[in-house]
Design a protein around this motif. Structure first.
Motif, PDB file in Angstrom:
ATOM      1  N   PHE A   6      -6.116  10.993  -8.113  1.00 38.02           N
ATOM      2  CA  PHE A   6      -7.477  10.329  -7.861  1.00 38.02           C
ATOM      3  C   PHE A   6      -7.416   8.607  -7.779  1.00 38.02           C
ATOM      4  O   PHE A   6      -7.759   8.128  -6.802  1.00 38.02           O
ATOM      5  CB  PHE A   6      -8.517  10.682  -8.763  1.00 38.02           C
ATOM      6  N   VAL A   7      -6.793   8.079  -8.718  1.00 41.49           N
ATOM      7  CA  VAL A   7      -6.398   6.791  -8.737  1.00 41.49           C
ATOM      8  C   VAL A   7      -5.595   6.320  -7.334  1.00 41.49           C
ATOM      9  O   VAL A   7      -5.935   5.151  -6.826  1.00 41.49           O
ATOM     10  CB  VAL A   7      -5.937   6.245 -10.188  1.00 41.49           C
ATOM     11  N   GLY A   8      -4.374   7.119  -7.318  1.00 43.72           N
ATOM     12  CA  GLY A   8      -3.581   6.669  -6.057  1.00 43.72           C
ATOM     13  C   GLY A   8      -4.307   6.714  -4.859  1.00 43.72           C
ATOM     14  O   GLY A   8      -4.136   6.017  -3.967  1.00 43.72           O
ATOM     15  N   GLU A   9      -4.978   7.875  -4.553  1.00 49.47           N
ATOM     16  CA  GLU A   9      -5.834   7.917  -3.133  1.00 49.47           C
ATOM     17  C   GLU A   9      -6.840   6.974  -3.054  1.00 49.47           C
ATOM     18  O   GLU A   9      -7.152   6.557  -1.908  1.00 49.47           O
ATOM     19  CB  GLU A   9      -6.145   9.444  -3.258  1.00 49.47           C
ATOM     20  N   PHE A  10      -7.505   6.665  -4.307  1.00 48.51           N
ATOM     21  CA  PHE A  10      -8.619   5.539  -4.179  1.00 48.51           C
ATOM     22  C   PHE A  10      -8.136   4.245  -3.789  1.00 48.51           C
ATOM     23  O   PHE A  10      -8.312   3.450  -3.067  1.00 48.51           O
ATOM     24  CB  PHE A  10      -9.255   5.615  -5.353  1.00 48.51           C
ATOM     25  N   LEU A  11      -6.700   3.851  -4.159  1.00 52.61           N
ATOM     26  CA  LEU A  11      -6.189   2.510  -3.920  1.00 52.61           C
ATOM     27  C   LEU A  11      -5.693   2.525  -2.586  1.00 52.61           C
ATOM     28  O   LEU A  11      -5.646   1.599  -1.865  1.00 52.61           O
ATOM     29  CB  LEU A  11      -4.994   2.440  -4.927  1.00 52.61           C
ATOM     30  N   ILE A  12      -5.297   3.996  -2.262  1.00 54.77           N
ATOM     31  CA  ILE A  12      -4.580   4.170  -0.812  1.00 54.77           C
ATOM     32  C   ILE A  12      -5.826   3.906   0.369  1.00 54.77           C
ATOM     33  O   ILE A  12      -5.654   3.152   1.465  1.00 54.77           O
ATOM     34  CB  ILE A  12      -3.960   5.421  -0.478  1.00 54.77           C
ATOM     35  N   LEU A  13      -6.976   4.364  -0.119  1.00 57.39           N
ATOM     36  CA  LEU A  13      -8.071   4.364   0.892  1.00 57.39           C
ATOM     37  C   LEU A  13      -8.659   2.778   0.835  1.00 57.39           C
ATOM     38  O   LEU A  13      -9.057   2.300   1.953  1.00 57.39           O
ATOM     39  CB  LEU A  13      -9.331   5.268   0.434  1.00 57.39           C
ATOM     40  N   ILE A  14      -8.538   2.158  -0.039  1.00 59.54           N
ATOM     41  CA  ILE A  14      -9.012   0.730  -0.288  1.00 59.54           C
ATOM     42  C   ILE A  14      -7.887  -0.025   0.637  1.00 59.54           C
ATOM     43  O   ILE A  14      -8.661  -0.821   1.410  1.00 59.54           O
ATOM     44  CB  ILE A  14      -8.951   0.205  -1.800  1.00 59.54           C
ATOM     45  N   GLY A  15      -6.657   0.101   0.309  1.00 56.26           N
ATOM     46  CA  GLY A  15      -5.932  -0.671   1.305  1.00 56.26           C
ATOM     47  C   GLY A  15      -5.885  -0.185   2.803  1.00 56.26           C
ATOM     48  O   GLY A  15      -5.846  -1.327   3.582  1.00 56.26           O
ATOM     49  N   THR A  16      -6.114   0.965   2.954  1.00 51.18           N
ATOM     50  CA  THR A  16      -6.298   1.438   4.285  1.00 51.18           C
ATOM     51  C   THR A  16      -7.428   0.832   5.148  1.00 51.18           C
ATOM     52  O   THR A  16      -7.324   0.424   6.269  1.00 51.18           O
ATOM     53  CB  THR A  16      -5.892   2.682   4.439  1.00 51.18           C
ATOM     54  N   PHE A  17      -8.328   0.795   4.313  1.00 53.58           N
ATOM     55  CA  PHE A  17      -9.736   0.313   4.898  1.00 53.58           C
ATOM     56  C   PHE A  17      -9.666  -1.313   5.213  1.00 53.58           C
ATOM     57  O   PHE A  17     -10.291  -1.469   6.467  1.00 53.58           O
ATOM     58  CB  PHE A  17     -10.850   0.498   3.882  1.00 53.58           C
ATOM     59  N   GLN A  18      -8.758  -1.904   4.616  1.00 55.75           N
ATOM     60  CA  GLN A  18      -8.735  -3.272   4.806  1.00 55.75           C
ATOM     61  C   GLN A  18      -7.973  -3.396   6.227  1.00 55.75           C
ATOM     62  O   GLN A  18      -8.040  -4.530   6.972  1.00 55.75           O
ATOM     63  CB  GLN A  18      -7.894  -3.983   3.767  1.00 55.75           C
ATOM     64  N   LYS A  19      -7.142  -2.391   6.472  1.00 57.29           N
ATOM     65  CA  LYS A  19      -6.340  -2.551   7.807  1.00 57.29           C
ATOM     66  C   LYS A  19      -6.999  -1.750   8.832  1.00 57.29           C
ATOM     67  O   LYS A  19      -6.985  -2.326  10.012  1.00 57.29           O
ATOM     68  CB  LYS A  19      -5.017  -1.845   7.397  1.00 57.29           C
ATOM     69  N   SER A  20      -7.416  -0.498   8.641  1.00 58.45           N
ATOM     70  CA  SER A  20      -8.355   0.102   9.836  1.00 58.45           C
ATOM     71  C   SER A  20      -9.440   1.072   9.121  1.00 58.45           C
ATOM     72  O   SER A  20      -9.062   1.957   8.292  1.00 58.45           O
ATOM     73  CB  SER A  20      -7.153   1.026  10.370  1.00 58.45           C
TER      74      SER A  20
END
Length: 492
Positions: free
Chosen positions: A398-412
């Motif tokens: 959960f923590v990993g996917e949440f961080l990835i979604l935050i990082g990806t949202f900044q890009k796309s």
């Protein structure tokens, strides 16, 4: 006068010494009544020592490219010179993961006969030696050679101890897929050596490439890593290999060999070709999304328990690529956490499915139903692993996917939304799998048998569950700015 021992000597030499000793005294070990216990104890040396290095030994890892080094002089035409092995905290995380996973496999194989156990032990320690060197090397050609060399022991593990008639075909498929992608990589490495005169990663970071050169070299590296991850359409070898592999082989594939692909993307593709990585990021996002959605939907129609987990792994691994190509600390931290978390969760699921196969000699879904009636411990442990797989809050996924979604949202933002929606399908097939196997009326094809509290499956599963829940509750222990120096060095 102070005296210090280079910790790399222990990390590199311990597993190699154990391999040599096991080969020399193989016949004696096969006859000893305490062989398994002795080998398990000896295999614990490296994980304990590597954990010491990570937690206690070295606090000064301010740069991803600074740390202890160990140099070996090689003379293999045309790559003559010094191969450097580098101890940094990013690589050391995977060295610890490698040693720990191999040690877990020792318990998984405990029911083997002494002869088979010793043979498997030698191959497992050989894999540990190769992967330890692969994660620590700072030389591109050394990484390539180790990247290929690890295929040999896993080929024998699947081909000899696989569970069905297609095991040799699956082993060859794994071997040929990886070899195909690596051919382009070795051509790129040769070009780098001819044009730049060095293959040392430190020396190549920041190198100026022409527009065409950098993009072609990036594509060659990316193809090798994409097959290993794997990404669609190069994913078909993974479900086949998992289905045919013994339990320890599936654990090694999920926990370690797939990580070579994402590790290579971070340490080599992003570091050597930052401009090309930016340029191809939309393409990587597209392929990753296709892989995530395809694997999630394909999982829903699988009838083999191992194939369900294998296709699930494809989705999780492509989530990692989204984080890697977000080019920010949140995305890279999430990618690192999922890389470690996926190793624990998938290993737990494969071990539990392996326990079911040992009891009933089938993994076909339609034969299972209602196991909760007489296997409450297995059903409880499996349910916790399923919750981890579907990224329930409180677990490391959960923590990993949440961080990835935050990082990806900044890009796309669009990519992040689509990837986030895929979590629904992950929850669907995870709950469906558990409900189909454990709930409902007892299947007529199933006979009552002992629960998992009578073998090694329970303690191993509890340890793995403790790890992925512990990382979910306190992820800071893994994510304390290990990725920030990489972003600075690669100018991303």
């Amino acid at each position: 006068m102070t005296f210090s021992i280079n910790p790399l000597f222990g990390l590199v030499l311990f597993p190699l010494i154990i391999v040599v000793h096991s080969i020399l005294f193989k016949s004696k070990l096969e006859k000893d009544n305490f062989t398994k216990e002795a080998l398990i104890i000896s295999s614990a040396i490296t994980p304990l020592y590597s954990l010491y290095c990570l937690l206690l030994g070295h606090e000064d890892f301010s740069s991803i490219l600074n740390g202890y080094t160990l140099n070996f002089v090689v003379s293999v035409f045309p790559f003559e010179g010094i191969v450097t092995f580098l101890l940094d905290k990013f690589s050391l995380i995977f060295v610890v993961l490698t040693a720990f996973t191999v040690h877990i496999c020792m318990f998984v194989n405990y029911n083997m006969s002494n002869k088979k156990y010793v043979e498997m032990f030698i191959l497992l320690m050989l894999i540990q030696s190769i992967l330890t060197l692969a994660f620590l090397t700072n030389n591109i050609i050394a990484f390539y050679m180790l990247f290929e060399l690890v295929l040999i022991p896993i080929f024998f593990i699947i081909g000899i101890w696989g569970s069905r008639n297609r095991k040799v075909l699956a082993a060859f498929q794994l071997f040929l897929y990886t070899l195909f992608g690596s051919l382009f990589m070795v051509f790129a490495i040769a070009y780098i050596y001819v044009t730049k005169g060095t293959l040392v990663l430190n020396d190549l970071i920041g190198t100026d490439w022409s527009f065409l050169e950098e993009r072609l070299l990036w594509c060659a590296f990316f193809l090798a890593f994409a097959i290993k991850i794997p990404m669609v359409p190069f994913h078909t070898w993974l479900p086949e290999a998992h289905v045919e592999a013994p339990t320890s082989g599936s654990v090694l594939l999920a926990a370690l060999l797939l990580k070579l692909g994402t590790f290579g993307l971070i340490k080599y593709s992003l570091a050597l070709f930052p401009d090309a990585s930016w340029y191809f990021a939309p393409f990587v996002y597209l392929v990753s999304l296709i892989s995530i959605l395809y694997s999630s939907l394909t999982t829903l129609r699988q009838i083999d328990l191992k194939k369900i987990i294998a296709y699930s792994s494809v989705g999780h691994m492509n989530f990692i690529t989204l984080g890697i190509f977000s080019f920010n600390v949140q995305g890279l931290d999430g990618a690192l956490l999922i890389m470690v978390s996926h190793a624990f969760i998938s290993s737990t699921l494969f071990i539990l499915v392996g326990s079911l196969y040992d009891k009933y000699h089938t993994r076909v879904l339609k034969y299972y139903r209602g196991l909760t009636v007489f296997m409450p411990i297995l059903s409880t442990v499996f349910f916790i692993a399923v919750l981890g797989n579907l990224s329930m809050p409180g677990t490391s996924n959960f923590v990993g996917e949440f961080l990835i979604l935050i990082g990806t949202f900044q890009k796309s933002p669009t990519t992040a939304v689509i990837a986030g929606l895929s979590i629904i399908s992950t929850a669907a097939y995870s709950i469906w799998l558990y409900n189909r196997v454990f709930m409902g009326r007892l299947s007529i094809h199933i006979h009552q048998t002992r629960d998992i509290n009578y073998d090694m499956t329970l303690p191993v599963s509890i340890v793995l569950i403790f790890l992925f829940i512990g990382l979910g509750v306190y992820p800071k222990i893994l994510l304390e700015s290990h990725m920030t120096p990489l972003l600075i060095k690669t100018q991303l």
